[in-house]
Scaffold this motif. Structure first.
Motif: not given
Lengths: 221, 310
Positions: A48-54, B3-20
């Motif tokens: 454990s401890g590695a987020l990405e292994i590329v 509801e999105v009435i006017q979306a803007g130039i680039q509006t996206t749903v984001q969180d901290a991202g896809r990890i691993g």
């Protein structure tokens, strides 16, 4: 066992890099070292401890969690490396049907012209080789393949295309591969396959995995 | 729901991202200005990783269909709720039926909107983030368009507006030397130059223009794993800083890596603005990161019971 002097380094704030490659390695040495990278990646996944292994080309990049000490990982990697199995796994074989030439393989004639052979010769050579998935990258589901016969090595197009269709089979330099999604690209496109390489709805979204073997089969599909 | 009435130039749903998922060729994605996203969620007592909206430039309008608390952070987009100002860096109440208008930034590039309970979209491989390159995550893998309706999580019992001190943007991007920095023919030029952010920049990379850099010896590099913050040197000699939607492997020399705490400055830089790279040591980079952690710790304490993760 492969005689390799690994290069290990810290890279960025939380990254560790391991390189096994040496300039001038033969294709078989590259494959042997890549097998070590696959086993090393597996060992890292078990710790454990590695987020990405590329995995990359004879190298491995780890992105560590913030609380990890990169220097401790270097120490651990140094200990683990000599104990890795040096054997090359059997690997799952995929047969990929390809429709060569035509609208969806627009550069086949150009590739044949560059090598001064017939289009049939190019297709035969491309289908006769067995390829190995070395690592994934570039696009979701894209596999970097080793094993393109030297007589098929072809320079990339001078003008990259803004859109290459998903499923396109191409040659770029010493590499061949399949575009899993529509993307810009500079490879010479020699054919097209209907086999999906990335399915977001599947539990295992990528068809191919490092270590897998692959053969192209010419057909009207 | 909103509801999105006017979306803007680039509006996206984001969180901290896809990890691993880098080894599958999937980019991390996620909010480019991660501190702004975290602040917005903390102001509302949301999970740190609750999905937010990321707006890039332009005019946007959203209508709310439940009473909600919202937090706007990042660039000040001169926001209004039915004509009344909603401050950037604050949490504000909005009533069902009211419209939130973001007029666009006077300075900066990207705004973040969090809603109490979070914005709800199906997750893909553990994340709600939109990956525009591959068309995955978020809402159908694309930027929002007018008519989109977004579900909201369970509302929180918040009372009064609360604000946080705003950061000041500057163009000094702190970097660590990369593995190929020593191959630069004139290493001092990298930090001395003023680099202009090009309009071709996007969520994949910040493309820079300036006096081209060159290597003293040609360098053959096998493809290797890369990550947001990596500064690549393509054959043009003009650096590209990889951002969250960048590909996961690359074969160009890596001359530097931007420290994580300064990635937001790239997210908030506008095309045409100039940037400078400031080399720092690993210890300095860690110290800057710790100052941010302390900032959020103090913020959590100041918010008291409203911040369950403090």
């Amino acid at each position: 066992m492969t005689q390799t002097v690994p290069q290990l380094s810290v890279f960025g704030e939380h990254q560790v890099f391991v390189a096994l490659g040496t300039p001038g390695d033969s294709p078989s040495q590259c494959l042997r070292k890549q097998a070590l990278i696959w086993s090393l990646a597996e060992r890292c996944r078990g710790r454990s401890g590695a987020l990405e292994i590329v995995p990359g080309m004879n190298n491995l990049t780890l992105s560590l969690e913030k609380d990890q000490q990169p220097s401790e990982w270097l120490e651990w990697l140094r200990q683990v490396l000599p104990s890795l199995p040096g054997s090359i796994p059997e690997g799952k074989l995929h047969r990929i049907p390809v429709r060569y030439g035509g609208d969806t393989g627009p550069d086949l004639a150009e590739v044949a012209r560059l090598h001064q052979v017939s289009e049939q010769d190019i297709i035969r050579a491309h289908c006769s080789a067995e390829y190995r998935v070395l690592f994934m990258g570039f696009l979701p589901g894209f596999a970097y393949l080793g094993g393109l016969p030297e007589q098929l090595h072809t320079p990339r197009r001078a003008e990259p295309r803004l859109q290459v269709a998903a499923g396109s089979v191409g040659i770029g330099g010493s590499q061949t591969g399949i575009y899993p999604a529509t993307a810009p690209g500079g490879w010479q496109l020699i054919g097209h396959t209907q086999v999906p390489l990335f399915d977001a709805a599947a539990t295992e979204p990528c068809l191919l995995a490092p270590g897998d073997r692959l053969q192209f089969v010419a057909g009207d599909c | 729901m909103l509801e999105v009435i006017q979306a803007g130039i680039q509006t996206t749903v984001q969180d901290a991202g896809r990890i691993g998922v880098g080894h599958l060729g999937l980019p991390r994605s996620g909010a480019l200005d991660s501190q702004a996203m975290l602040l917005a969620n903390r102001l509302l007592g949301n999970d740190d990783n609750a999905p937010v909206l990321e707006f890039a430039l332009g005019l946007s309008r959203l209508r709310f269909y439940r009473d909600a608390w919202i937090a706007l952070t990042g660039a000040d987009f001169n926001a209004q709720i039915d004509g009344k100002s909603a401050w950037c860096g604050w949490r504000t109440a909005i009533k069902s039926g009211q419209t939130l208008t973001l007029h666009g930034p006077k300075a900066g590039m990207r705004a973040y909107l969090a809603v109490d309970g979070g914005i709800q979209v199906p997750t893909f491989m553990g994340s709600a983030s939109t990956d525009l390159t591959s068309g995955l995550g978020g809402v159908e893998g694309r930027a929002l368009k007018s008519g989109d309706r977004l579900a909201l999580g369970k509302e929180h019992n918040l009372k009064h507006p609360v604000g946080a001190m705003q950061r000041l943007w500057d163009n000094q991007i702190r970097v660590l030397a990369g593995p190929h920095f020593d191959w630069l023919a004139n290493p001092a030029q990298f930090a001395k130059s003023h680099w202009t952010l090009l309009p071709s920049s996007n969520r994949m990379g910040a493309r820079l223009d300036g006096e081209p850099l060159s290597l003293h010896t040609p360098l053959e590099i096998g493809s290797r794993g890369v990550f947001p913050g990596v500064v690549q040197l393509p054959p043009s000699g003009k650096p590209i800083v990889l951002l969250n939607d960048a590909q996961t492997t690359g074969g160009y020399p890596i001359i530097a890596t931007v420290i994580e705490a300064d990635m937001w400055k790239l997210a908030q830089a506008r095309p045409g603005q100039t940037l400078q790279f400031v080399p720092v040591s690993l210890d300095e980079a860690r110290a800057v990161g710790e100052r941010w952690q302390q900032y959020f710790y103090r913020l959590g304490r100041a918010l008291g019971a409203g911040a369950p993760h403090a």
